[in-house]
Design an enzyme around this catalytic site. Structure first.
Site, PDB file in Angstrom:
ATOM      1  CD1 TRP A  89      -7.061   1.739   5.671  1.00 61.18           C
ATOM      2  CD2 TRP A  89      -8.401   3.516   5.986  1.00 61.18           C
ATOM      3  NE1 TRP A  89      -8.353   1.282   5.695  1.00 61.18           N
ATOM      4  CE2 TRP A  89      -9.203   2.363   5.889  1.00 61.18           C
ATOM      5  CE3 TRP A  89      -9.018   4.747   6.190  1.00 61.18           C
ATOM      6  CZ2 TRP A  89     -10.589   2.402   5.989  1.00 61.18           C
ATOM      7  CZ3 TRP A  89     -10.403   4.800   6.294  1.00 61.18           C
ATOM      8  CH2 TRP A  89     -11.172   3.626   6.185  1.00 61.18           C
TER       9      TRP A  89
ATOM     10  CD  GLU B  71       4.439  -3.471   7.091  1.00 65.68           C
ATOM     11  OE1 GLU B  71       3.418  -3.708   6.446  1.00 65.68           O
ATOM     12  OE2 GLU B  71       4.757  -2.329   7.492  1.00 65.68           O
TER      13      GLU B  71
ATOM     14  N   GLY C 191      -1.154  -2.242   3.005  1.00 61.37           N
ATOM     15  CA  GLY C 191      -1.213  -0.797   2.801  1.00 61.37           C
ATOM     16  C   GLY C 191      -2.175  -0.457   1.673  1.00 61.37           C
ATOM     17  N   GLY C 192      -1.623  -0.252   0.488  1.00 61.66           N
ATOM     18  CA  GLY C 192      -2.397   0.219  -0.670  1.00 61.66           C
ATOM     19  C   GLY C 192      -3.686  -0.549  -0.928  1.00 61.66           C
TER      20      GLY C 192
ATOM     21  CG  HIS D 180       4.687   1.461   9.182  1.00 62.80           C
ATOM     22  ND1 HIS D 180       5.379   2.044   8.148  1.00 62.80           N
ATOM     23  CD2 HIS D 180       3.898   0.518   8.614  1.00 62.80           C
ATOM     24  CE1 HIS D 180       5.014   1.475   7.007  1.00 62.80           C
ATOM     25  NE2 HIS D 180       4.115   0.550   7.259  1.00 62.80           N
TER      26      HIS D 180
ATOM     27  N   GLY E 193       4.939  -0.668  -0.767  1.00 62.98           N
ATOM     28  CA  GLY E 193       4.483   0.280  -1.786  1.00 62.98           C
ATOM     29  C   GLY E 193       5.250   0.183  -3.098  1.00 62.98           C
TER      30      GLY E 193
HETATM   31  P1  13P Z   1       1.763  -1.737   0.819  1.00 64.02           P
HETATM   32  O1  13P Z   1       0.796  -2.879   0.998  1.00 64.02           O
HETATM   33  O2  13P Z   1       1.180  -0.551   0.146  1.00 64.02           O
HETATM   34  O3  13P Z   1       3.054  -2.205   0.214  1.00 64.02           O
HETATM   35  O4  13P Z   1       2.138  -1.222   2.296  1.00 64.02           O
HETATM   36  C1  13P Z   1       2.544  -2.131   3.257  1.00 64.02           C
HETATM   37  C2  13P Z   1       2.591  -1.452   4.566  1.00 64.02           C
HETATM   38  O5  13P Z   1       3.460  -0.638   4.819  1.00 64.02           O
HETATM   39  C3  13P Z   1       1.543  -1.757   5.544  1.00 64.02           C
HETATM   40  O6  13P Z   1       1.865  -1.260   6.803  1.00 64.02           O
END
Ligand code: 13P
Length: 244
Positions: free
Chosen positions: A9, A160, A226-227, A93, A166
Site C-alpha cells: 500500500w 521490481e 502497488g497501485g 524496496h 507506478g
Molecule cells: P505499482 O504496482 O504501483 O507499479 O508499484 C509496484 C511496487 O512498487 C510494489 O512494491
C-alpha cells in the site's frame, strides 16, 4: 508452490480506506489458488490484522529496523510488527533504497532481524532505467542479491524494475523471463538447493489485465502490487489470474 500475490500500500490508507479495501478482500479470498498478503502502513497493521483474523489473507509491514529495540526515534522493530499482527515484511524496496539511502548491507541486517523475529521477508531488487539502457541489469540485480540476502536466506525475492513502478510500463514477458531465470540461477549459486524453492515475485504496474501473462512466465512465483492493491476488486482480479 502456490503463487503469492502481495499488496504494497506504500504511504496510503487512512482507517476508512483500509477497512474499505480489506473488508471485500476478506469476503473474496476464500478458494483462491494463490496466497494473499496485504502490507499496509504501520499505523493500519493492527486494525487490518484484526479485520482479517481467521481469513487466509496475511498481513505484512513495509520495512523494519535491524535492531531488536532501543534508542531509534521513529523506527519500528520486526518484533513490533509481529506484535501488531504482521507475519511478513517487505525489505529493500527501491523507494527506500532511494528515499532513505538504504544499502545492501543494511537490507541484509534488516532481513536477518526479520527472520529472527519470526517474520517472512520479501527482499526487493531491481535496476533503474539508466542501468537497463546500459545493459547492466544483471550486474545490478546480481550485486543486490549478493549484498542483501543473508547466508542461508529463506524468504521471498521481488524483482521490481524501478522504471516500471507506478509508471504504467511493465517489463516485456521476455525481459521478465530472462531476469527471473537469472535470479533463479543466482539464488541456486548463493543458497544451493534451497534457491530452487524461493518464490520470485514480479512487481511494477501489475494490473488485472496483464497479470495472467506475467504470472504465466517461468520462475514468476507471484506479484508485488502497488497501485492496484488499493482497490479490492483490482487486487482480487490479479489474484484470480494466479496459477495454483
Ligand atoms: P505499482 O504496482 O504501483 O507499479 O508499484 C509496484 C511496487 O512498487 C510494489 O512494491
Amino acid at each position: 508452490m502456490r503463487q503469492l500475490i502481495a499488496g504494497n500500500w506504500k504511504m496510503n490508507g487512512l482507517s476508512e480506506e483500509a477497512a474499505a479495501i480489506v473488508g471485500p478482500l476478506r469476503r473474496g479470498a476464500d478458494g483462491l489458488a494463490c496466497d494473499l498478503l496485504v502490507c499496509p502502513p504501520f499505523t493500519q497493521i493492527f486494525t487490518v490484522a484484526h479485520i482479517l483474523v481467521g481469513s487466509p489473507v496475511a498481513v505484512g509491514g513495509q520495512d523494519c529496523h535491524p535492531n531488536e529495540k532501543g534508542a531509534h526515534t521513529g523506527d519500528i522493530s520486526a518484533a513490533m510488527l509481529r506484535d501488531a499482527g504482521a507475519s511478513w515484511v517487505i525489505l529493500g524496496h527501491s523507494e527506500r533504497r532511494q528515499d532513505h539511502h538504504e544499502t545492501d548491507a543494511l537490507i541484509q541486517a534488516k532481513t536477518h532481524a526479520a527472520v529472527a523475529a519470526g517474520l517472512a521477508p520479501i527482499v526487493c531488487v531491481g535496476e533503474t532505467a539508466a542501468q537497463r539502457v546500459a545493459g547492466d541489469q544483471n550486474k545490478v540485480v546480481g550485486g543486490q542479491l549478493a549484498g542483501s540476502l543473508p547466508p542461508g536466506f529463506s524468504g521471498v525475492v521481488a524483482y521490481e524494475p524501478v522504471w516500471a513502478i507506478g509508471t504504467g510500463k511493465t517489463a516485456t514477458e521476455a525481459d521478465v523471463a530472462a531476469m527471473h531465470l537469472f535470479i533463479r540461477e543466482t539464488l541456486v549459486m548463493q543458497l544451493g538447493q534451497a534457491g530452487e524453492g524461493v518464490r520470485i515475485l514480479y512487481g511494477g504496474s501489475v494490473r488485472p489485465a496483464n497479470a495472467g501473462s506475467l504470472l504465466a512466465v517461468p520462475h514468476v512465483g507471484g506479484a508485488l502490487v502497488g497501485g492496484a492493491s488499493l482497490k479490492a476488486e483490482e487486487f482480487l482480479g490479479i489474484a484470480k489470474a494466479a496459477k495454483a
